[in-house]
Scaffold this motif. Structure first.
Motif, PDB file in Angstrom:
ATOM      1  N   ARG A  10      13.527  67.763 -16.816  1.00 28.80           N
ATOM      2  CA  ARG A  10      13.730  66.359 -17.214  1.00 28.80           C
ATOM      3  C   ARG A  10      12.573  65.469 -16.765  1.00 28.80           C
ATOM      4  O   ARG A  10      12.211  64.508 -17.428  1.00 28.80           O
ATOM      5  N   ARG A  11      12.017  65.793 -15.611  1.00 21.00           N
ATOM      6  CA  ARG A  11      10.914  64.969 -15.096  1.00 21.00           C
ATOM      7  C   ARG A  11       9.718  65.047 -16.051  1.00 21.00           C
ATOM      8  O   ARG A  11       9.092  64.032 -16.361  1.00 21.00           O
ATOM      9  N   SER A  12       9.457  66.246 -16.518  1.00 21.33           N
ATOM     10  CA  SER A  12       8.334  66.439 -17.440  1.00 21.33           C
ATOM     11  C   SER A  12       8.592  65.693 -18.760  1.00 21.33           C
ATOM     12  O   SER A  12       7.683  65.095 -19.340  1.00 21.33           O
ATOM     13  N   VAL A  13       9.848  65.712 -19.208  1.00 26.87           N
ATOM     14  CA  VAL A  13      10.205  65.002 -20.443  1.00 26.87           C
ATOM     15  C   VAL A  13       9.943  63.509 -20.264  1.00 26.87           C
ATOM     16  O   VAL A  13       9.320  62.854 -21.110  1.00 26.87           O
ATOM     17  N   MET A  14      10.406  62.971 -19.131  1.00 24.84           N
ATOM     18  CA  MET A  14      10.222  61.539 -18.855  1.00 24.84           C
ATOM     19  C   MET A  14       8.736  61.179 -18.865  1.00 24.84           C
ATOM     20  O   MET A  14       8.332  60.177 -19.459  1.00 24.84           O
ATOM     21  N   ILE A  15       7.947  62.012 -18.194  1.00 26.29           N
ATOM     22  CA  ILE A  15       6.514  61.720 -18.095  1.00 26.29           C
ATOM     23  C   ILE A  15       5.869  61.752 -19.478  1.00 26.29           C
ATOM     24  O   ILE A  15       5.103  60.860 -19.842  1.00 26.29           O
ATOM     25  N   SER A  16       6.222  62.786 -20.267  1.00 25.74           N
ATOM     26  CA  SER A  16       5.572  62.906 -21.571  1.00 25.74           C
ATOM     27  C   SER A  16       5.958  61.760 -22.506  1.00 25.74           C
ATOM     28  O   SER A  16       5.169  61.382 -23.371  1.00 25.74           O
ATOM     29  N   PHE A  17       7.155  61.188 -22.321  1.00 24.72           N
ATOM     30  CA  PHE A  17       7.570  60.077 -23.190  1.00 24.72           C
ATOM     31  C   PHE A  17       7.073  58.731 -22.660  1.00 24.72           C
ATOM     32  O   PHE A  17       6.644  57.884 -23.428  1.00 24.72           O
ATOM     33  N   LEU A  18       7.161  58.555 -21.357  1.00 26.02           N
ATOM     34  CA  LEU A  18       6.892  57.221 -20.811  1.00 26.02           C
ATOM     35  C   LEU A  18       5.411  56.927 -20.608  1.00 26.02           C
ATOM     36  O   LEU A  18       4.999  55.773 -20.740  1.00 26.02           O
ATOM     37  N   GLY A  71       3.797  76.684 -32.048  1.00 28.33           N
ATOM     38  CA  GLY A  71       3.244  75.517 -32.738  1.00 28.33           C
ATOM     39  C   GLY A  71       4.342  74.603 -33.260  1.00 28.33           C
ATOM     40  O   GLY A  71       4.280  73.383 -33.093  1.00 28.33           O
ATOM     41  N   ILE A  72       5.362  75.178 -33.863  1.00 29.83           N
ATOM     42  CA  ILE A  72       6.438  74.357 -34.432  1.00 29.83           C
ATOM     43  C   ILE A  72       7.194  73.637 -33.318  1.00 29.83           C
ATOM     44  O   ILE A  72       7.473  72.436 -33.416  1.00 29.83           O
ATOM     45  N   SER A  73       7.518  74.354 -32.247  1.00 36.02           N
ATOM     46  CA  SER A  73       8.268  73.698 -31.163  1.00 36.02           C
ATOM     47  C   SER A  73       7.428  72.587 -30.532  1.00 36.02           C
ATOM     48  O   SER A  73       7.940  71.511 -30.221  1.00 36.02           O
ATOM     49  N   SER A  74       6.127  72.827 -30.392  1.00 34.12           N
ATOM     50  CA  SER A  74       5.262  71.786 -29.835  1.00 34.12           C
ATOM     51  C   SER A  74       5.197  70.587 -30.772  1.00 34.12           C
ATOM     52  O   SER A  74       5.218  69.440 -30.333  1.00 34.12           O
ATOM     53  N   ALA A  75       5.103  70.861 -32.082  1.00 40.01           N
ATOM     54  CA  ALA A  75       5.004  69.761 -33.042  1.00 40.01           C
ATOM     55  C   ALA A  75       6.295  68.933 -33.054  1.00 40.01           C
ATOM     56  O   ALA A  75       6.246  67.698 -33.159  1.00 40.01           O
ATOM     57  N   ILE A  76       7.431  69.592 -32.908  1.00 48.94           N
ATOM     58  CA  ILE A  76       8.708  68.849 -32.870  1.00 48.94           C
ATOM     59  C   ILE A  76       8.722  67.915 -31.660  1.00 48.94           C
ATOM     60  O   ILE A  76       9.090  66.735 -31.751  1.00 48.94           O
ATOM     61  N   ARG A  77       8.295  68.451 -30.516  1.00 48.68           N
ATOM     62  CA  ARG A  77       8.265  67.614 -29.308  1.00 48.68           C
ATOM     63  C   ARG A  77       7.268  66.466 -29.472  1.00 48.68           C
ATOM     64  O   ARG A  77       7.532  65.346 -29.076  1.00 48.68           O
ATOM     65  N   ALA A  78       6.127  66.765 -30.100  1.00 45.00           N
ATOM     66  CA  ALA A  78       5.113  65.723 -30.301  1.00 45.00           C
ATOM     67  C   ALA A  78       5.662  64.620 -31.209  1.00 45.00           C
ATOM     68  O   ALA A  78       5.447  63.426 -30.956  1.00 45.00           O
ATOM     69  N   MET A  79       6.399  65.011 -32.242  1.00 45.37           N
ATOM     70  CA  MET A  79       6.969  64.004 -33.149  1.00 45.37           C
ATOM     71  C   MET A  79       7.994  63.134 -32.424  1.00 45.37           C
ATOM     72  O   MET A  79       8.066  61.927 -32.643  1.00 45.37           O
ATOM     73  N   ALA A  80       8.761  63.761 -31.542  1.00 48.38           N
ATOM     74  CA  ALA A  80       9.741  62.988 -30.765  1.00 48.38           C
ATOM     75  C   ALA A  80       9.020  61.977 -29.871  1.00 48.38           C
ATOM     76  O   ALA A  80       9.452  60.823 -29.746  1.00 48.38           O
ATOM     77  N   ILE A  81       7.917  62.404 -29.279  1.00 49.25           N
ATOM     78  CA  ILE A  81       7.153  61.486 -28.420  1.00 49.25           C
ATOM     79  C   ILE A  81       6.597  60.330 -29.256  1.00 49.25           C
ATOM     80  O   ILE A  81       6.709  59.162 -28.872  1.00 49.25           O
ATOM     81  N   LEU A  82       6.036  60.655 -30.422  1.00 50.11           N
ATOM     82  CA  LEU A  82       5.489  59.597 -31.286  1.00 50.11           C
ATOM     83  C   LEU A  82       6.580  58.609 -31.702  1.00 50.11           C
ATOM     84  O   LEU A  82       6.372  57.395 -31.697  1.00 50.11           O
ATOM     85  N   ALA A  83       7.742  59.148 -32.058  1.00 44.82           N
ATOM     86  CA  ALA A  83       8.848  58.279 -32.485  1.00 44.82           C
ATOM     87  C   ALA A  83       9.235  57.333 -31.353  1.00 44.82           C
ATOM     88  O   ALA A  83       9.455  56.133 -31.570  1.00 44.82           O
ATOM     89  N   PHE A  84       9.282  57.864 -30.147  1.00 45.54           N
ATOM     90  CA  PHE A  84       9.664  57.030 -28.996  1.00 45.54           C
ATOM     91  C   PHE A  84       8.593  55.969 -28.710  1.00 45.54           C
ATOM     92  O   PHE A  84       8.905  54.804 -28.495  1.00 45.54           O
ATOM     93  N   VAL A  85       7.335  56.390 -28.747  1.00 48.06           N
ATOM     94  CA  VAL A  85       6.246  55.455 -28.419  1.00 48.06           C
ATOM     95  C   VAL A  85       6.190  54.333 -29.453  1.00 48.06           C
ATOM     96  O   VAL A  85       6.189  53.148 -29.101  1.00 48.06           O
ATOM     97  N   PHE A  86       6.151  54.702 -30.730  1.00 49.69           N
ATOM     98  CA  PHE A  86       6.067  53.653 -31.751  1.00 49.69           C
ATOM     99  C   PHE A  86       7.352  52.833 -31.813  1.00 49.69           C
ATOM    100  O   PHE A  86       7.306  51.620 -32.039  1.00 49.69           O
TER     101      PHE A  86
END
Lengths: 306, 387
Positions: free
Chosen positions: B19-27, B237-252
Motif C-alpha cells: 500500500r505504501r508503494s501505491v500511495m507513493i506512486s499516486f501521490l 507490460g499490460i499490468s504495468s500499463a493498467i497501473r500507469a493508466m490508474a496513476i494518470l487518471a488520479f493525477v489528472f
C-alpha cells in the motif's frame, strides 16, 4: 528417462561445465554432488530448460530439452536454489499463479493447490502472505510450487539450505512420498547425509565435469577399502603406537587410539591382543564405514563445503 | 487468454499488496504537479496569483509612461515600484527583483512615429536577474503586451480603443490557440509534465522490482515453465500499463478538481485525451521493461535510468513549457517520448487541438513502445550474470 550427454557451458572466458554426462532412470532419487563452483547449478539450469548448453544434449523421454521446448518443460518441476516466490501475496495466490503457467485452471487447479499444500504441511496457513512464513515454510512452499502440474521429473537445487531440522524432515517426508509415487527426483546438495538418506544413485561433479557416477554403495566402494576403528582405553594409559602390530596408520588423542584397518576379521583381534598384552584396559571399540564425505575428499581432494 | 490474465492479475495483486508503494506512486506526481502549478502563480481559486516584483524606471516622463505604469498596476500581475535606474540595477543585482523595465527619454514619441511611419523603433530596456529568467521571461511577455495596448491607444486614440482590453486589432499568434481559460494552461501543463515524470520514475521502480525478482530466481523459475518470453513480457507490460493508466487518471482527476482546468469540451478531445493516456501508459510500461532487460543489477540500473528520465523530463518539456527552451532543445525534444505525451495532453486540454493532432502523438508514443518492448524482448536475461 533423463539423458545428459557431453553437456558444456561457458560464461565468457569462464568454463562452468566442461563435460557432464549421466543418465537418470525413472522412479529413483538421483543425487548430484559437488562443491560450490563445480557446475551443478549450470547443469541443473540446462536440464530444467532455463539455460541453453553450448554443446551436448539433454533429453527427457527422448525429447530434447532447450529453453524453447515447451513439451519437456511440462514434465519437469523445477525447485530453484533461491526461494523463488512472491512474498507479498499468499501461498494460495502464489500456487494459483504457478499452476496457471502450466495451463491448470478451475477446480483441477484448486484441487492440486490443496494437495500440494497438504503434502508440504502448509494447509493451515495457506491464506497468509508468505512474508509471514519462516524460512523453512517458504522452502516447503518453494517445493510445492513445482509439484502442481504433477511433473514426472522433479529437479531440486539445494532445497534444504538454511532450514530448521523440523522443516528439513518435513521436506524429506514429502520427497519420500513423491518417490513412492514413482516420481523421479534429481537432487543437488552439499549435505552428504541427505544424499545417503534419499538417493539411490549419485554423480559427483568437480571443476565442471562428472568425475564419478554410480549407485550409492558403488560410490562408497571407490574409496580404498579401510575401516576406521576407534579404541577408547582407560584414562592415564600410555600406548606407544610403534609397539602395536601391522603397518596400519595409528593416531593417539586423549585416551582414544584411532587406526585404519583393511580387514576387520584379520587385523582387529591382533590390535586388541597387543593392547591387552601391554596391560591396557579397553573401555570401548567403535568401527566406522567409509562415508560419502570421505569418498568425495578422496576423489576431489577437497571437502564438499569448500 | 487465461494465462495472460493470470500474469496480469498476479502483478496487480502484488502492487496492491504494497500500500505504501501505491500511495507513493499516486501521490508523488500529484504533489509535484500541484507545487509546479502553484509556482507558476496560477493556483486556481485558492490563493490568487502570485505577483512578480518589478521596477519601473521612467526616464521619458510622458503621458504614455504614466498610463503604462497605471495599466501595469491595474493588471494585478505585478508588484511594481518606480525608481531610478541605478537603484533598479542594484535591486535586480541583489535578487530583490526579477526584472526592471527602463523607458528611455523620448520613447513614446519615437515609438508613435515608428508605428505610423515605420521609422527606427526606440529601445525598450530590461534589466534581468539571471537566476530568475523564467519569471522574467513570462513577465516580459505580459509587459510587452501591456505596452502595445497603451501605445496603440496613445497613437490611435480613444476612437479605436474605448476599453482597455478591447484593442482595435489582435496580436496574431499570442493566444489564439488557447481555447480554455488561459490562466489554467500552465497548471494543466504542469500536470501533464509531472504525471509523465511520475510515470517514468514509477517505471524505473517497476524495473527494479523485475530485477529483484530475477535476483531471487523468479525469472529462472518462470523460464522453466512452458510460458514464452513474449507472453511473460506481454503480461508484465499490460499490468504495468493498467497501473500507469490508474496513476494518470488520479493525477489528472486531481488537477481537474483542484486547478479547475478541463479537457476542451468536444468529443474528439475526450477521445484524444484517452488515447494519449493509453499510449503514454504503454510507453511508460515498455520503458520499465527496457530498463529491466538492459540492467545488470538494481544499483547500476537505478542510477543510469534516473539520469535518463531526468534528461528526458528536462529536454522533453515536462518541467517547463518548450517555448522557454532554446531552438536546438526544441528540436531534440522531437526524439523524446515524454514531449509527445505532454504535447498530446496539452493539445487536448488547453491548446484546443483536434483528434488528428492527438493521433500524431499516439502514433509516435506507440512507436516508442514498440522500440522499448522489442529491445526488452531481445535483450532480456533470465538469470543474473554470474559473478
Amino acid at each position: 528417462m533423463l539423458e545428459v550427454v557431453g553437456v558444456k557451458k561457458s560464461y565468457g572466458e569462464t568454463v562452468a561445465v566442461k563435460n557432464a554426462t549421466f543418465s537418470v532412470e525413472p522412479g529413483i532419487c538421483y543425487g548430484l554432488l559437488g562443491p560450490n563452483g563445480a557446475g551443478k547449478t549450470s547443469v541443473i539450469s540446462i536440464i530444467s530448460g532455463t539455460l541453453d548448453a553450448d554443446g551436448g544434449t539433454v533429453t527427457l523421454d527422448g525429447e530434447v530439452v532447450t529453453t524453447r521446448s515447451a513439451g519437456p518443460k511440462r514434465k519437469i518441476g523445477y525447485v530453484p536454489q533461491e526461494i523463488a516466490l512472491f512474498s507479498e501475496i499468499s501461498a494460495i495466490d502464489n500456487l494459483r499463479f504457478f499452476g496457471s503457467l502450466y495451463g491448470l485452471i478451475g477446480q483441477h487447479l484448486s484441487n492440486r493447490i490443496e494437495a500440494c499444500l497438504e503434502l508440504t504441511g502448509l494447509s493451515d496457513r495457506a491464506k497468509e502472505p508468505i512474508s509471514n512464513y519462516s524460512g523453512g515454510m517458504q522452502r516447503r512452499l518453494n517445493i510445492a510450487a513445482a509439484l502442481l502440474h504433477e511433473p514426472d521429473l522433479i529437479i531440486l537445487d539445494e532445497p534444504t539450505v538454511g532450514v530448521d531440522p523440523q522443516s528439513r524432515n518435513a521436506i524429506f517426508d514429502a520427497l519420500e512420498i513423491l518417490r513412492s509415487k514413482g516420481k523421479t527426483l534429481l537432487y543437488t546438495t552439499h549435505y552428504m547425509e541427505e544424499v545417503e538418506r534419499l538417493c539411490q544413485r549419485v554423480a559427483i561433479m568437480d571443476h565442471g565435469s562428472v568425475i564419478a557416477e554410480h549407485s550409492l554403495a558403488g560410490i562408497k566402494r571407490m574409496l580404498p577399502q579401510t575401516n576406521e576403528v576407534q579404541i577408547e582405553v582407560e584414562s592415564g594409559a600410555v600406548v606407544d603406537p610403534a609397539t602395536l602390530p601391522g603397518s596400519f596408520s595409528y593416531t593417539w588423542m586423549d585416551s582414544t587410539l584411532t587406526c585404519e584397518i583393511t580387514d576387520l576379521n584379520r587385523d582387529l583381534p591382533a590390535v586388541l591382543n597387543a593392547l591387552n598384552d601391554l596391560g591396557v584396559r579397553i573401555l570401548s571399540v567403535r568401527t566406522r564405514e567409509s562415508s560419502l564425505e570421505q569418498v568425495f575428499l578422496h576423489l576431489t581432494g577437497r571437502s564438499l563445503r569448500d | 487468454m487465461n494465462l495472460l490474465w493470470e500474469l496480469v492479475r498476479k502483478d496487480l495483486r502484488i502492487y496492491i499488496a504494497d500500500r505504501r508503494s501505491v500511495m507513493i506512486s499516486f501521490l508523488t506526481p500529484v504533489l509535484l504537479a500541484c507545487f509546479v502549478g502553484y509556482l507558476f502563480g496560477l493556483g486556481g481559486k485558492t490563493d490568487g496569483p502570485k505577483k512578480v516584483s518589478i521596477a519601473f524606471v521612467d526616464q521619458d516622463h510622458s503621458t504614455f509612461t504614466k498610463d503604462l505604469l497605471a495599466k501595469m498596476k491595474e493588471s494585478g500581475s505585478f508588484d511594481i515600484e518606480s525608481m531610478t535606474e541605478d537603484k533598479a540595477k542594484h535591486k535586480v543585482s541583489k535578487g530583490d527583483l526579477a526584472l526592471a523595465i527602463v523607458v528611455p527619454e523620448g520613447f513614446a514619441a519615437h515609438a508613435s512615429r515608428a508605428m505610423l511611419e515605420h521609422s527606427t523603433a526606440p529601445e525598450f530596456k530590461f534589466l534581468i536577474d539571471p537566476s530568475r529568467t523564467i519569471e522574467a521571461s513570462l513577465s516580459k511577455g505580459a509587459l510587452i503586451r501591456t505596452t502595445m495596448q497603451v501605445l496603440t491607444r496613445e497613437v490611435f486614440g480613444s476612437v479605436s480603443a474605448t476599453e482597455d482590453n478591447q484593442l482595435p486589432f489582435k496580436i496574431v499568434g499570442e493566444s489564439q490557440a488557447v481555447q480554455a481559460e488561459t490562466n489554467s494552461s500552465p497548471a494543466a501543463h504542469a500536470f501533464a509534465g509531472m504525471s509523465m515524470q511520475g510515470l517514468l520514475f514509477w517505471a524505473i521502480e517497476s524495473a527494479m522490482t523485475l530485477l529483484r525478482e530475477r535476483r531471487m530466481g523468479l525469472w529462472k523459475r518462470l523460464r522453466s515453465s512452458p510460458v514464452s518470453p513474449f507472453m511473460f513480457l506481454l503480461g508484465k507490460g499490460i499490468s504495468s500499463a493498467i497501473r500507469a493508466m490508474a496513476i494518470l487518471a488520479f493525477v489528472f482527476g486531481t488537477g481537474f478538481l483542484v486547478f479547475h482546468f478541463q479537457i476542451t469540451p468536444r468529443v474528439e478531445n475526450y477521445v484524444g485525451f484517452g488515447l494519449v493516456a493509453i499510449a503514454a501508459s504503454l510507453m511508460a510500461a515498455s520503458f520499465g521493461l527496457f530498463v529491466a532487460a538492459l540492467g545488470r543489477n538494481e544499483q547500476q540500473s537505478r542510477g543510469l535510468s534516473i539520469l535518463a528520465v531526468l534528461g528526458m523530463c528536462m529536454l522533453g518539456g515536462a518541467w517547463f513549457p518548450m517555448f522557454l527552451m532554446p531552438q536546438f532543445i526544441q528540436t531534440i525534444s522531437k526524439a523524446i517520448p515524454i514531449s509527445w505525451a505532454v504535447n498530446g495532453f496539452d493539445g487536448m486540454i488547453w491548446r484546443g487541438l483536434g483528434l488528428t493532432d492527438a493521433l500524431q502523438s499516439v502514433g509516435v508514443l506507440l512507436i516508442f513502445t514498440m522500440i522499448f518492448g522489442g529491445i526488452a524482448l531481445k535483450r532480456i536475461r533470465w538469470e543474473p550474470e554470474p559473478a
